[in-house]
Design a protein around this motif. Structure first.
Motif, short mmCIF file in Angstrom:
data_model
loop_
_atom_site.label_atom_id
_atom_site.label_comp_id
_atom_site.label_asym_id
_atom_site.label_seq_id
_atom_site.Cartn_x
_atom_site.Cartn_y
_atom_site.Cartn_z
N GLU A 74 -0.92 -56.22 16.13
CA GLU A 74 -0.89 -57.14 17.54
C GLU A 74 -2.39 -57.52 17.34
O GLU A 74 -2.67 -58.81 18.43
CB GLU A 74 0.79 -57.32 17.30
CG GLU A 74 2.19 -57.47 16.97
CD GLU A 74 3.09 -57.23 17.66
OE1 GLU A 74 3.12 -56.93 18.77
OE2 GLU A 74 4.11 -57.60 17.28
N ARG A 75 -3.26 -56.49 18.69
CA ARG A 75 -3.86 -56.71 19.17
C ARG A 75 -5.42 -56.77 18.51
O ARG A 75 -6.13 -57.01 18.51
CB ARG A 75 -4.00 -55.17 19.15
CG ARG A 75 -3.11 -54.61 20.49
CD ARG A 75 -3.07 -53.41 21.56
NE ARG A 75 -3.26 -52.22 20.30
CZ ARG A 75 -2.36 -51.44 20.14
NH1 ARG A 75 -1.40 -51.63 21.21
NH2 ARG A 75 -2.48 -50.57 19.30
N TYR A 76 -5.45 -56.82 16.69
CA TYR A 76 -6.32 -57.04 16.29
C TYR A 76 -6.84 -58.43 16.30
O TYR A 76 -6.75 -59.24 16.12
CB TYR A 76 -5.62 -56.74 14.65
CG TYR A 76 -6.53 -57.09 13.55
CD1 TYR A 76 -7.58 -55.63 13.59
CD2 TYR A 76 -7.61 -57.56 12.82
CE1 TYR A 76 -8.42 -55.00 12.41
CE2 TYR A 76 -8.20 -57.39 11.89
CZ TYR A 76 -8.40 -56.62 11.74
OH TYR A 76 -10.02 -56.29 10.65
N VAL A 77 -8.36 -59.05 15.83
CA VAL A 77 -8.53 -59.92 16.23
C VAL A 77 -8.29 -60.52 15.09
O VAL A 77 -9.50 -60.14 14.11
CB VAL A 77 -10.03 -60.21 16.59
CG1 VAL A 77 -10.58 -61.11 17.14
CG2 VAL A 77 -10.57 -59.04 18.28
N ASP A 112 -10.81 -61.78 7.11
CA ASP A 112 -10.95 -60.66 8.44
C ASP A 112 -12.44 -60.49 8.20
O ASP A 112 -12.96 -60.39 7.94
CB ASP A 112 -10.04 -59.65 7.86
CG ASP A 112 -10.31 -58.31 8.08
OD1 ASP A 112 -10.27 -58.43 8.96
OD2 ASP A 112 -9.42 -57.61 7.94
N GLY A 113 -12.74 -60.50 9.98
CA GLY A 113 -14.10 -60.76 10.38
C GLY A 113 -13.45 -59.52 12.08
O GLY A 113 -14.76 -58.48 12.13
N GLY A 114 -12.30 -59.10 11.70
CA GLY A 114 -11.65 -58.01 12.60
C GLY A 114 -13.04 -58.06 14.33
O GLY A 114 -12.76 -56.63 14.69
N GLN A 128 -4.04 -69.14 -3.10
CA GLN A 128 -4.34 -68.09 -2.33
C GLN A 128 -5.74 -67.13 -2.06
O GLN A 128 -6.47 -67.05 -3.34
CB GLN A 128 -3.79 -66.44 -2.02
CG GLN A 128 -1.81 -67.01 -1.89
CD GLN A 128 -1.63 -66.01 -1.27
OE1 GLN A 128 -1.51 -65.16 -0.08
NE2 GLN A 128 -0.31 -65.31 -2.69
N ILE A 129 -6.33 -67.00 -0.91
CA ILE A 129 -7.88 -66.57 -1.08
C ILE A 129 -7.99 -66.08 0.28
O ILE A 129 -7.55 -66.06 1.07
CB ILE A 129 -9.24 -68.05 -0.70
CG1 ILE A 129 -8.88 -68.94 -1.89
CG2 ILE A 129 -9.95 -67.57 -0.93
CD1 ILE A 129 -10.01 -69.87 -1.30
N TRP A 130 -8.70 -64.42 -0.37
CA TRP A 130 -8.44 -63.61 0.87
C TRP A 130 -10.24 -63.51 1.05
O TRP A 130 -10.60 -62.88 -0.04
CB TRP A 130 -8.12 -62.58 0.78
CG TRP A 130 -6.17 -62.40 0.55
CD1 TRP A 130 -5.47 -62.72 1.63
CD2 TRP A 130 -5.36 -62.83 -0.87
NE1 TRP A 130 -3.88 -63.27 0.73
CE2 TRP A 130 -4.43 -62.90 -0.15
CE3 TRP A 130 -6.34 -62.74 -1.91
CZ2 TRP A 130 -3.19 -63.67 -1.55
CZ3 TRP A 130 -5.35 -62.16 -2.81
CH2 TRP A 130 -3.85 -62.46 -2.79
N VAL A 131 -10.44 -63.78 2.41
CA VAL A 131 -11.62 -63.52 2.91
C VAL A 131 -12.39 -61.96 3.69
O VAL A 131 -11.29 -62.15 4.50
CB VAL A 131 -12.29 -64.83 3.27
CG1 VAL A 131 -13.64 -64.74 3.39
CG2 VAL A 131 -12.72 -65.67 2.38
N ILE A 132 -12.84 -61.44 3.43
CA ILE A 132 -13.11 -59.67 3.87
C ILE A 132 -14.61 -60.44 4.49
O ILE A 132 -15.84 -59.44 3.64
CB ILE A 132 -12.91 -58.49 4.02
CG1 ILE A 132 -10.98 -59.11 2.91
CG2 ILE A 132 -13.48 -57.60 4.42
CD1 ILE A 132 -10.69 -57.69 2.93
N VAL A 133 -14.51 -59.95 6.04
CA VAL A 133 -16.64 -59.94 6.23
C VAL A 133 -16.43 -59.33 7.29
O VAL A 133 -17.58 -58.60 7.68
CB VAL A 133 -16.86 -61.27 6.40
CG1 VAL A 133 -16.95 -61.80 5.13
CG2 VAL A 133 -16.10 -62.25 7.80
#
Length: 316
Positions: free
Chosen positions: A93-96, A230-232, A298-303
Motif C-alpha cells: 500500500e506504500r509502494y509507489v 511497475d516503476g517503484g 493483459q500487459i505487465w511492464v516492469i521498469v
C-alpha cells in the motif's frame, strides 16, 4: 637439537553434519518455493538464508532428532513466507504505483522440481507456467494460505498431510485451499493460446510498435485490455492501470518514441514470450503478455531497476 617440526593447524569444527549436507542440496528447491510465494528473488533468498540460520541455531542434539532436515527446512521456509505474505499488503500500500512480481529471464535455476504425478491432470497447474507473470499475478489475489497450499501441492508435489502442518489446518482444509486457488487460475487461463501463437502475437506487437502502426496495434489488443506498469518510484511508469485498446496502443507508441535509442528484443519473460527493452546495451525494462482468444488481454511492464538484476547479472 631435534629439527623444528611445524605444528599442523588444528582443524576447524565441522560446519556441516551428514543431515546438513543433504539439506544444503535442497537450497535451489527452497529458493524456488519462496520465489513463487513472494514474487521477489532477493526476498526469496533472504527467507532461505533465515531458514538456514534457524537450522544452525539448533543444538547438535536437536538437529540429530530431526528425521528429515529437508522437510524441516521446507516447513520453516514456508512459515517465514506466510509471515511475510501476511504483512505484504501493508507494505505494498506504500509502494509507489503498481507492485508486480519480479520478471525472470530463462534460467534453469527457476525450474520447478515438482514431479509429474499420475492422476487427474485438472488437479495440477502446468509446471512450466508456475513462474509465469499471469500465475504470479493471480496468486496475489488469493489468501496466503491458499497460495502456500497451491504452490506446495500443485507445483512441488507435497501431499496435503504435510502441507496441513505448515498452514495450521487439516489435510482436507489444505486440499480445499489449493482447490480454491486452482479455480482462480482456471478462470484466468480460459481461451489461452499455444506458445507458438503467443510468440507470433508478441512479434506482431513489437513490429507494429516499431513501425508506429496504430491500427495494427489496436487490432492485436482485446478491447478491454489492461496495462499495469511497475516503476517503484525509481523509473518513469504509469502509476494507474491503462484500460482499453486505443489508450494502450497510444501508450506504447509514445513509450517507444520517447525512449532514445531504445531497442526491443523478443525474449521469454517468466517462461512466456515477451519483450525486453535495452538502452545503451543494458536492460531497462521487460514486457510480459497474457494472450487469450488470439488477442492480448493483459500487459505487465516492469521498469523498476531493483527488479531487473537477474537480467543484468545472468547466472548470479
Amino acid at each position: 637439537m631435534p629439527p623444528d617440526r611445524k605444528q599442523a593447524p588444528s582443524s576447524p569444527p565441522p560446519i556441516f553434519d551428514e543431515h546438513t549436507a543433504v539439506m544444503v542440496d535442497e537450497r535451489v528447491t527452497l529458493v524456488n518455493i519462496a520465489f513463487r510465494m513472494l514474487g521477489c528473488a532477493h526476498e526469496a533468498e533472504d527467507v532461505v538464508q533465515e531458514a538456514f540460520a534457524r537450522w544452525f541455531a539448533l543444538s547438535d542434539e536437536a538437529r540429530r532428532e530431526i528425521r528429515s532436515p529437508a522437510a524441516w527446512l521446507v516447513r520453516v521456509t514456508c512459515r517465514i513466507c506466510l509471515d511475510q505474505l501476511g504483512s505484504a499488503r501493508a507494505r505494498r500500500e506504500r509502494y509507489v504505483g503498481d507492485w508486480l512480481p519480479e520478471p525472470l529471464p530463462d534460467d534453469s535455476r527457476w525450474a520447478s522440481t515438482g514431479r509429474n504425478r499420475a492422476g487427474d491432470p485438472a488437479e495440477r497447474a502446468t509446471l512450466d507456467d508456475s513462474v509465469s507473470m499471469g500465475v504470479l499475478v493471480m496468486l496475489e489475489s488469493v489468501t496466503p494460505a491458499e497460495r502456500v497450499a497451491f504452490i506446495l501441492h500443485d507445483v512441488f508435489d507435497l501431499p496435503h498431510t504435510e502441507i496441513a502442518g505448515i498452514v495450521g489446518r487439516t489435510a482436507e482444509s489444505s486440499r480445499q485451499l489449493a482447490a480454491s486457488a486452482r479455480r482462480h487460475l482456471r478462470s484466468d487461463r480460459r481461451r489461452a493460446v499455444t506458445a507458438h501463437q503467443h510468440r507470433g502475437i508478441v512479434s506482431a506487437f513489437k513490429n507494429a510498435c516499431e513501425q508506429g502502426d496504430l491500427d495494427t496495434l489496436i487490432s492485436l489488443l482485446d478491447p478491454q485490455v489492461i496495462v499495469r506498469a511497475d516503476g517503484g518510484g525509481k523509473a518513469t511508469a504509469a502509476r494507474r492501470a491503462i484500460l482499453g485498446a486505443g489508450k494502450t496502443a497510444r501508450y506504447f507508441l509514445g513509450l517507444l518514441r520517447n525512449r532514445f535509442a531504445q531497442e526491443l528484443t523478443e525474449e521469454n519473460v517468466n517462461g512466456c514470450p515477451g519483450l525486453v527493452s535495452h538502452v545503451g546495451g543494458e536492460v531497462n525494462g521487460t514486457v510480459a503478455f497474457a494472450v487469450r482468444g488470439g488477442l492480448i488481454t493483459q500487459i505487465w511492464v516492469i521498469v523498476n531497476p531493483d527488479k531487473l538484476h537477474a537480467w543484468k547479472e545472468p547466472g548470479l
